[in-house]
Design a protein around this motif. Structure first.
Motif, PDB file in Angstrom:
ATOM      1  N   ASP A 196       0.829  -1.199   0.000  1.00  0.00           N
ATOM      2  CA  ASP A 196       0.000   0.000   0.000  1.00  0.00           C
ATOM      3  C   ASP A 196       0.866   1.252   0.000  1.00  0.00           C
ATOM      4  O   ASP A 196       1.702   1.454   0.875  1.00  0.00           O
ATOM      5  CB  ASP A 196      -0.929   0.000   1.214  1.00  0.00           C
ATOM      6  CG  ASP A 196      -0.180  -0.102   2.538  1.00  0.00           C
ATOM      7  OD1 ASP A 196      -0.327   0.786   3.391  1.00  0.00           O
ATOM      8  OD2 ASP A 196       0.549  -1.100   2.729  1.00  0.00           O
ATOM      9  N   SER A 232      -3.561   5.458   1.501  1.00  0.00           N
ATOM     10  CA  SER A 232      -4.905   4.951   1.767  1.00  0.00           C
ATOM     11  C   SER A 232      -5.725   5.958   2.547  1.00  0.00           C
ATOM     12  O   SER A 232      -5.188   6.853   3.205  1.00  0.00           O
ATOM     13  CB  SER A 232      -4.836   3.634   2.554  1.00  0.00           C
ATOM     14  OG  SER A 232      -4.224   3.836   3.819  1.00  0.00           O
ATOM     15  N   TRP A 250      -8.664  -4.635   1.719  1.00  0.00           N
ATOM     16  CA  TRP A 250      -7.928  -4.383   0.471  1.00  0.00           C
ATOM     17  C   TRP A 250      -7.651  -5.667  -0.317  1.00  0.00           C
ATOM     18  O   TRP A 250      -7.334  -5.613  -1.496  1.00  0.00           O
ATOM     19  CB  TRP A 250      -6.577  -3.746   0.765  1.00  0.00           C
ATOM     20  CG  TRP A 250      -6.613  -2.399   1.396  1.00  0.00           C
ATOM     21  CD1 TRP A 250      -7.636  -1.504   1.403  1.00  0.00           C
ATOM     22  CD2 TRP A 250      -5.545  -1.784   2.122  1.00  0.00           C
ATOM     23  NE1 TRP A 250      -7.276  -0.368   2.088  1.00  0.00           N
ATOM     24  CE2 TRP A 250      -5.992  -0.516   2.533  1.00  0.00           C
ATOM     25  CE3 TRP A 250      -4.248  -2.174   2.463  1.00  0.00           C
ATOM     26  CZ2 TRP A 250      -5.194   0.356   3.267  1.00  0.00           C
ATOM     27  CZ3 TRP A 250      -3.448  -1.311   3.198  1.00  0.00           C
ATOM     28  CH2 TRP A 250      -3.912  -0.055   3.596  1.00  0.00           C
TER      29      TRP A 250
END
Length: 326
Positions: free
Chosen positions: A208, A211, A319
């Motif tokens: 990631d 976010s 996710w």
């Protein structure tokens, strides 16, 4: 305060800072372990360390060591924590304490079984100004807490080979910096969130990059978080209630908090809380850790870390992002 023998695993930049704190508060660093002999000896000389080990497990089993401090990449934390607890040592581990909630639950249960202190190295647990903020809230001066907003943005150089972006080393913003934001949010929420809404932008390596995360608990309190590894943001947290709000800048090592009282629609009043010194953050950690051992319990930090670990798992699950070792 009792003097303890600390054994350090790792010699990176945060270990250097911790060694300085230990020398200042505890009087010495008893032992350090690192597989790199050259870095190990240089660190030991600079920090006046008594004993050195190229095998961390040997240091962990040294009967003279009381506390193990772990400053390695995330993926090594679980094994070292477990080995230290099984050897009867208290453990202070840098964040993220483990890479998932399953690992956390196992080592937390082991620490409880052994009657040992296990603590995660999140500085915001130990900065004195947070005690003042929590008292203001407990006294009802901000009314009912409704919303927490918190950001953390770190601008890392573009380098797919760097550990920050390496999936095999639990890279990504969530585990590297998200623990701070999540711990801040959980500190000011009445209970663990049970609803998670989130979206993510992945880096090319599959971790990631940034976010947005919204959390909600049974009390209908919300926490809104923004994380990024490729865009700098102020480390800013805001806790809002029905009578006012508090703003805390540089919250991982905060020394001030700005309170605005809003109950009077005609005249808003403000107050500044001030406590501590950001340069002393790791010294506060050392003092608190040793106090926990003296008292036989912490001040509730491990319970917050428990909820943080489970929240981070819920976010990653939303996710669909898994590490190779999950």
């Amino acid at each position: 305060m009792t003097k303890y023998n600390w054994g350090m695993v790792g010699t990176g930049w945060i270990a250097h800072e911790m060694a300085d704190a230990l020398n200042d508060v505890n009087g010495e660093v008893y032992a350090v372990a690192d597989i790199n002999e050259e870095m190990l000896q240089k660190f030991a000389t600079e920090k006046n360390v008594t004993k050195t080990y190229t095998d961390a497990k040997q240091m962990i089993n040294d009967p003279a060591v009381d506390i193990i401090y772990i400053a390695t990449p995330h993926t090594y934390h679980y094994d070292y924590i477990k080995a230290a607890l099984e050897a009867g040592k208290h453990v202070f581990c840098e964040k993220a304490i483990t890479v998932n909630a399953k690992q956390f639950d196992e080592v937390a249960a082991l620490a409880k079984e052994k009657g040992l202190i296990l603590t995660e190295g999140l500085t915001l647990y130990h900065m004195p100004v947070f005690d003042q903020v929590k008292k203001i809230i407990a006294d009802g001066k901000l009314g009912d807490i409704k919303l927490v907003q918190v950001n953390f943005g770190s601008l890392k150089d573009y380098d797919p080979k760097n550990r920050f972006f390496n999936k095999d080393l639990a890279g990504g913003a969530l585990l590297d910096i998200g623990g701070y934001a999540t711990a801040f949010a959980r500190t000011f929420l009445a209970s663990k969130p049970n609803t998670v809404l989130t979206t993510v932008k992945f880096f090319e390596t599959g971790v990631d990059e940034q976010s947005g995360i919204i959390l909600k608990n049974n009390e209908e309190q919300l926490a809104v978080m923004a994380l990024s590894m490729r865009a700098k943001q102020p480390k800013r947290g805001v806790v809002s209630g029905t009578k006012g709000y508090v703003e805390i800048n540089n919250y991982p090592r905060a020394t001030t908090a700005e309170i605005t009282y809003t109950a009077d629609a005609h005249e808003q009043k403000s107050e500044t809380l001030s406590a501590g010194d950001d340069s002393q953050a790791l010294r506060y950690e050392v003092r608190d850790m040793q106090r926990y051992i003296d008292n036989g319990q912490d001040d509730g930090q491990l319970a917050i870390s428990h909820d943080v670990a489970h929240i981070l798992d819920s976010v990653r699950n939303a996710w669909g992002m898994k590490y190779p070792f999950d």
